[in-house]
Design a protein around this motif. Structure first.
Motif, PDB file in Angstrom:
ATOM      1  N   ALA A   5    -111.318 -52.294-100.074  1.00  0.00           N
ATOM      2  CA  ALA A   5    -109.459 -52.306-100.015  1.00  0.00           C
ATOM      3  C   ALA A   5    -108.669 -53.747-100.471  1.00  0.00           C
ATOM      4  CB  ALA A   5    -108.892 -51.644 -98.275  1.00  0.00           C
ATOM      5  N   ILE A   6    -107.889 -53.049-100.640  1.00  0.00           N
ATOM      6  CA  ILE A   6    -106.892 -54.694-101.694  1.00  0.00           C
ATOM      7  C   ILE A   6    -105.654 -54.098-101.413  1.00  0.00           C
ATOM      8  CG2 ILE A   6    -107.130 -55.956-103.455  1.00  0.00           C
ATOM      9  CD1 ILE A   6    -109.278 -54.358-104.697  1.00  0.00           C
ATOM     10  N   ALA A   7    -104.438 -55.190-101.062  1.00  0.00           N
ATOM     11  CA  ALA A   7    -103.556 -55.382-100.692  1.00  0.00           C
ATOM     12  C   ALA A   7    -102.961 -56.431-101.269  1.00  0.00           C
ATOM     13  CB  ALA A   7    -103.365 -54.887 -99.027  1.00  0.00           C
ATOM     14  N   ALA A   8    -101.896 -56.603-101.669  1.00  0.00           N
ATOM     15  CA  ALA A   8    -101.540 -58.064-101.772  1.00  0.00           C
ATOM     16  C   ALA A   8     -99.536 -57.839-101.207  1.00  0.00           C
ATOM     17  CB  ALA A   8    -100.857 -57.878-102.683  1.00  0.00           C
ATOM     18  N   GLN A   9     -99.249 -59.029-100.860  1.00  0.00           N
ATOM     19  CA  GLN A   9     -98.025 -59.926-100.905  1.00  0.00           C
ATOM     20  C   GLN A   9     -97.447 -60.791-101.911  1.00  0.00           C
ATOM     21  OE1 GLN A   9     -96.571 -60.005 -96.670  1.00  0.00           O
ATOM     22  NE2 GLN A   9     -98.151 -60.013 -96.021  1.00  0.00           N
ATOM     23  N   THR A  10     -96.198 -60.796-101.884  1.00  0.00           N
ATOM     24  CA  THR A  10     -95.345 -61.394-102.234  1.00  0.00           C
ATOM     25  C   THR A  10     -93.613 -61.511-102.327  1.00  0.00           C
ATOM     26  OG1 THR A  10     -95.172 -62.595-104.495  1.00  0.00           O
ATOM     27  CG2 THR A  10     -94.841 -60.086-104.326  1.00  0.00           C
ATOM     28  N   ASN A  11     -93.397 -62.674-101.725  1.00  0.00           N
ATOM     29  CA  ASN A  11     -91.828 -62.201-101.533  1.00  0.00           C
ATOM     30  C   ASN A  11     -91.876 -61.717-100.174  1.00  0.00           C
ATOM     31  OD1 ASN A  11     -90.904 -64.316-103.267  1.00  0.00           O
ATOM     32  ND2 ASN A  11     -90.300 -62.648-104.219  1.00  0.00           N
ATOM     33  N   GLY A  12     -92.694 -61.979 -98.958  1.00  0.00           N
ATOM     34  CA  GLY A  12     -92.973 -61.485 -97.509  1.00  0.00           C
ATOM     35  C   GLY A  12     -92.750 -59.807 -97.903  1.00  0.00           C
ATOM     36  N   SER A  13     -93.092 -59.103 -98.797  1.00  0.00           N
ATOM     37  CA  SER A  13     -93.922 -57.838 -99.399  1.00  0.00           C
ATOM     38  C   SER A  13     -94.567 -57.267 -99.740  1.00  0.00           C
ATOM     39  CB  SER A  13     -92.145 -56.985 -99.300  1.00  0.00           C
ATOM     40  OG  SER A  13     -90.911 -57.694 -99.356  1.00  0.00           O
ATOM     41  N   PHE A  14     -95.354 -56.067 -99.233  1.00  0.00           N
ATOM     42  CA  PHE A  14     -96.176 -56.102-100.225  1.00  0.00           C
ATOM     43  C   PHE A  14     -95.437 -55.158-101.406  1.00  0.00           C
ATOM     44  CE2 PHE A  14     -98.020 -56.033 -95.274  1.00  0.00           C
ATOM     45  CZ  PHE A  14     -98.731 -56.199 -95.664  1.00  0.00           C
ATOM     46  N   THR A  15     -96.387 -54.894-102.176  1.00  0.00           N
ATOM     47  CA  THR A  15     -96.477 -54.586-103.525  1.00  0.00           C
ATOM     48  C   THR A  15     -95.769 -53.294-103.093  1.00  0.00           C
ATOM     49  OG1 THR A  15     -98.110 -54.619-104.163  1.00  0.00           O
ATOM     50  CG2 THR A  15     -97.169 -56.986-104.811  1.00  0.00           C
ATOM     51  N   LYS A  16     -94.605 -53.012-104.654  1.00  0.00           N
ATOM     52  CA  LYS A  16     -94.743 -52.110-104.216  1.00  0.00           C
ATOM     53  C   LYS A  16     -96.319 -50.704-105.331  1.00  0.00           C
ATOM     54  CE  LYS A  16     -89.368 -51.540-103.484  1.00  0.00           C
ATOM     55  NZ  LYS A  16     -90.163 -51.287-102.137  1.00  0.00           N
ATOM     56  N   LEU A  17     -96.372 -51.312-105.846  1.00  0.00           N
ATOM     57  CA  LEU A  17     -97.535 -50.808-106.719  1.00  0.00           C
ATOM     58  C   LEU A  17     -98.951 -50.951-106.667  1.00  0.00           C
ATOM     59  CD1 LEU A  17     -96.805 -51.138-110.835  1.00  0.00           C
ATOM     60  CD2 LEU A  17     -96.147 -49.540-109.138  1.00  0.00           C
ATOM     61  N   PRO A  18     -99.900 -49.919-106.510  1.00  0.00           N
ATOM     62  CA  PRO A  18    -101.182 -50.952-105.472  1.00  0.00           C
ATOM     63  C   PRO A  18    -101.455 -51.815-106.270  1.00  0.00           C
ATOM     64  CG  PRO A  18    -101.036 -48.054-106.586  1.00  0.00           C
ATOM     65  CD  PRO A  18     -99.954 -49.262-107.117  1.00  0.00           C
ATOM     66  N   VAL A  19    -102.360 -52.427-106.192  1.00  0.00           N
ATOM     67  CA  VAL A  19    -103.074 -54.050-107.105  1.00  0.00           C
ATOM     68  C   VAL A  19    -103.737 -53.663-107.244  1.00  0.00           C
ATOM     69  CG1 VAL A  19    -103.697 -56.376-105.954  1.00  0.00           C
ATOM     70  CG2 VAL A  19    -102.810 -55.212-104.306  1.00  0.00           C
ATOM     71  N   SER A  20    -103.457 -54.319-108.693  1.00  0.00           N
ATOM     72  CA  SER A  20    -105.029 -53.851-109.576  1.00  0.00           C
ATOM     73  C   SER A  20    -105.757 -55.352-109.967  1.00  0.00           C
ATOM     74  CB  SER A  20    -105.015 -54.171-111.281  1.00  0.00           C
ATOM     75  OG  SER A  20    -104.606 -53.560-112.086  1.00  0.00           O
ATOM     76  N   PRO A  21    -107.298 -55.234-109.448  1.00  0.00           N
ATOM     77  CA  PRO A  21    -108.271 -56.500-109.634  1.00  0.00           C
ATOM     78  C   PRO A  21    -108.093 -56.594-111.306  1.00  0.00           C
ATOM     79  CG  PRO A  21    -108.976 -53.746-108.285  1.00  0.00           C
ATOM     80  CD  PRO A  21    -107.797 -53.371-109.184  1.00  0.00           C
ATOM     81  N   CYS A  22    -108.598 -58.165-111.028  1.00  0.00           N
ATOM     82  CA  CYS A  22    -108.201 -58.724-112.565  1.00  0.00           C
ATOM     83  C   CYS A  22    -110.257 -57.654-113.031  1.00  0.00           C
ATOM     84  CB  CYS A  22    -108.463 -59.708-112.276  1.00  0.00           C
ATOM     85  SG  CYS A  22    -109.918 -60.395-111.527  1.00  0.00           S
ATOM     86  N   GLY A  23    -110.539 -57.948-114.656  1.00  0.00           N
ATOM     87  CA  GLY A  23    -111.431 -57.941-115.121  1.00  0.00           C
ATOM     88  C   GLY A  23    -113.114 -58.246-114.676  1.00  0.00           C
ATOM     89  N   SER A  24    -112.585 -60.090-113.321  1.00  0.00           N
ATOM     90  CA  SER A  24    -113.930 -60.466-113.362  1.00  0.00           C
ATOM     91  C   SER A  24    -114.550 -59.785-111.942  1.00  0.00           C
ATOM     92  CB  SER A  24    -113.514 -61.804-113.108  1.00  0.00           C
ATOM     93  OG  SER A  24    -113.334 -62.872-113.890  1.00  0.00           O
TER      94      SER A  24
END
Ligand code: THU
Length: 161
Positions: free
Chosen positions: A95-114
Motif C-alpha cells: 500500500a502506498i500513500a503520500a502527503q504534501t503541505n500537510g494533507s494526503f494527496t487527493k489522487l491515488p499515488v502513482s509509483p514511478c517506473g523504477s
C-alpha cells in the motif's frame, strides 16, 4: 502490421471503509509511515507498507539526498527492507500513500517506473502476484498485480541465453 491494444483493469474505491480489513490495515500503516519520510527537497512525503505471507508488515518512506538521484522512493525502501529481512517470505501486497503541505494527496499515488520494475521483480522472484493499493483522499485504486502496472516489463527471461 498488427495493432495491439493493452487493457488494464483496476478497482476504484471512494473510501478506505470499502476495503477489507487487511487492506485497510496496510493502507493505515502506509499513511502513518509518511511521517518518517525524509523529503526536505520535494516536501512530498511517501509511505509504503508491504504485507508478507507470514503476516508481517514492513514499512518504508522516501529518503531524499542533496545529491538528488541518491535518494530512494518509499516503495523500494519498503520492498528492499522486507526482502533483506525475510528473503524467503513471499510479498502479498503493498500500500502506498503520500502527503504534501500537510494533507494526503487527493489522487491515488502513482509509483514511478523504477518502483514498478522492482515490484515486478519481486512478483517474479516469489511467483506470487502482489496486490497494489494506491491511496488518495478522493479515490483508492486496487490493482491485481505488478505486471498490470508495467506491461511488457523486463524480466529475467530476457537474460537467458
Ligand atoms: N516518491 C516516492 O517515494 N514514491 C512514489 O511513488 C513517487 C515519488 C518520492 C521520490 C521523491 O523523494 C519524492 O517522492 C518526489 O518525487
Amino acid at each position: 502490421m498488427i495493432k495491439k491494444d493493452i487493457k488494464i483493469t483496476l478497482l476504484e474505491y471512494n473510501s478506505v471503509n470499502e476495503l477489507n480489513e487487511l487492506e485497510r490495515q496496510l493502507v493505515n500503516q502506509a499513511m502513518r509511515t509518511t511521517e518518517s519520510s525524509y523529503a526536505p527537497y520535494s516536501k512530498f512525503h511517501v509511505g509504503a507498507s508491504v504485507m508478507l505471507e507470514n503476516g508481517e508488515i514492513i514499512s518504508g518512506s522516501n529518503q531524499e539526498n542533496a545529491a538528488y538521484p541518491s535518494g530512494l522512493c518509499a516503495e523500494r525502501v519498503a520492498l528492499f527492507y522486507a526482502n533483506s529481512k525475510f528473503p524467503e517470505i513471499k510479498v502479498n501486497a503493498i500500500a502506498i500513500a503520500a502527503q504534501t503541505n500537510g494533507s494526503f494527496t487527493k489522487l491515488p499515488v502513482s509509483p514511478c517506473g523504477s518502483c514498478r520494475q522492482v515490484m515486478l521483480e519481486t512478483e517474479t522472484r516469489f511467483n506470487q502476484p502482489i496486490k497494489i493499493i494506491l491511496y488518495g483522499e478522493d479515490h483508492i485504486f486496487v490493482i491485481e498485480n505488478a505486471s498490470v502496472l508495467l506491461p511488457i516489463g523486463f524480466k529475467e527471461d530476457f537474460l537467458k541465453k
